[in-house]
Motif scaffolding. Sequence first.
Motif, PDB file in Angstrom:
ATOM      1  N   GLU A  66       0.822  -1.221   0.000  1.00  0.00           N
ATOM      2  CA  GLU A  66       0.000   0.000   0.000  1.00  0.00           C
ATOM      3  C   GLU A  66       0.851   1.264   0.000  1.00  0.00           C
ATOM      4  O   GLU A  66       0.511   2.242  -0.669  1.00  0.00           O
ATOM      5  N   LEU A  67       1.960   1.271   0.737  1.00  0.00           N
ATOM      6  CA  LEU A  67       2.821   2.457   0.763  1.00  0.00           C
ATOM      7  C   LEU A  67       3.451   2.687  -0.605  1.00  0.00           C
ATOM      8  O   LEU A  67       3.492   3.822  -1.083  1.00  0.00           O
ATOM      9  N   ASP A  68       3.922   1.615  -1.241  1.00  0.00           N
ATOM     10  CA  ASP A  68       4.470   1.755  -2.598  1.00  0.00           C
ATOM     11  C   ASP A  68       3.431   2.377  -3.526  1.00  0.00           C
ATOM     12  O   ASP A  68       3.733   3.277  -4.314  1.00  0.00           O
ATOM     13  N   LEU A  69       2.202   1.897  -3.452  1.00  0.00           N
ATOM     14  CA  LEU A  69       1.140   2.402  -4.320  1.00  0.00           C
ATOM     15  C   LEU A  69       0.826   3.862  -4.030  1.00  0.00           C
ATOM     16  O   LEU A  69       0.623   4.652  -4.957  1.00  0.00           O
ATOM     17  N   ARG A  70       0.816   4.249  -2.757  1.00  0.00           N
ATOM     18  CA  ARG A  70       0.565   5.659  -2.413  1.00  0.00           C
ATOM     19  C   ARG A  70       1.694   6.542  -2.943  1.00  0.00           C
ATOM     20  O   ARG A  70       1.443   7.633  -3.471  1.00  0.00           O
ATOM     21  N   ILE A  71       2.921   6.073  -2.811  1.00  0.00           N
ATOM     22  CA  ILE A  71       4.068   6.831  -3.326  1.00  0.00           C
ATOM     23  C   ILE A  71       3.952   6.986  -4.835  1.00  0.00           C
ATOM     24  O   ILE A  71       4.113   8.089  -5.371  1.00  0.00           O
ATOM     25  N   GLU A 124       1.262   6.812  -6.727  1.00  0.00           N
ATOM     26  CA  GLU A 124       0.132   7.694  -7.050  1.00  0.00           C
ATOM     27  C   GLU A 124       0.549   9.157  -6.922  1.00  0.00           C
ATOM     28  O   GLU A 124       0.264   9.970  -7.802  1.00  0.00           O
ATOM     29  N   GLN A 125       1.214   9.496  -5.830  1.00  0.00           N
ATOM     30  CA  GLN A 125       1.628  10.887  -5.614  1.00  0.00           C
ATOM     31  C   GLN A 125       2.643  11.336  -6.664  1.00  0.00           C
ATOM     32  O   GLN A 125       2.534  12.434  -7.205  1.00  0.00           O
ATOM     33  N   GLN A 165       1.275  12.217  -9.989  1.00  0.00           N
ATOM     34  CA  GLN A 165       0.585  13.511 -10.018  1.00  0.00           C
ATOM     35  C   GLN A 165       1.572  14.665 -10.047  1.00  0.00           C
ATOM     36  O   GLN A 165       1.344  15.658 -10.731  1.00  0.00           O
ATOM     37  N   VAL A 169       2.096  10.817   1.902  1.00  0.00           N
ATOM     38  CA  VAL A 169       1.811   9.369   1.948  1.00  0.00           C
ATOM     39  C   VAL A 169       1.836   8.819   3.368  1.00  0.00           C
ATOM     40  O   VAL A 169       1.695   7.617   3.575  1.00  0.00           O
ATOM     41  N   HIS A 170       2.045   9.697   4.344  1.00  0.00           N
ATOM     42  CA  HIS A 170       2.027   9.330   5.769  1.00  0.00           C
ATOM     43  C   HIS A 170       3.115   8.300   6.086  1.00  0.00           C
ATOM     44  O   HIS A 170       2.840   7.224   6.623  1.00  0.00           O
ATOM     45  N   CYS A 206      10.463   6.915   2.761  1.00  0.00           N
ATOM     46  CA  CYS A 206      10.080   7.341   1.399  1.00  0.00           C
ATOM     47  C   CYS A 206      11.280   7.303   0.473  1.00  0.00           C
ATOM     48  O   CYS A 206      11.183   6.805  -0.653  1.00  0.00           O
TER      49      CYS A 206
END
Length: 156
Positions: A8-13, A15-16, A19, A32-33, A39
Amino acid sequence: MTADTLDELDLRILEQLQQDASVTNQELAELVHASPPTCMRRVRRLTEAGIIQKQVAIVDPAKVGASLTAILEVTLDVQSAESLAQFERAIALERSVLQCYRVSSGPDFILITQVTDMPAYHALVHRALTAQMNVRNVRTFFSIHRSKFNTSIALG
């Protein structure tokens, strides 16, 4: 590293960064908290694994004088592995060709091009396609309006 090993963290990174890749590591960590060192390690690992291929600036074609988008279907006369590879090598040298896809069922290739105007398009076609002895057919579609343009891949 594959899609199955991304957490999930990889995916949030990812995604950000899709963008806005210009964010600082500190800003990314906040978004990404996660901690900044975590990170940085994750981004490095994603880059080394080839998941993050490169970071670029997306330029508005109209503002730099390249406002004509042409989508070309190209059919070759001979579709041997060497002929296809030879065409791809030649097209890779053309800066006006932004994307080249080898496709099935129909033409052999789809090219996405960005040029300044119709004379530049004709020059590209002559240089890259007409001069190629193995090109049988070219069919071109000119964009009259771009209703969507995105470089982000939907994740998760």
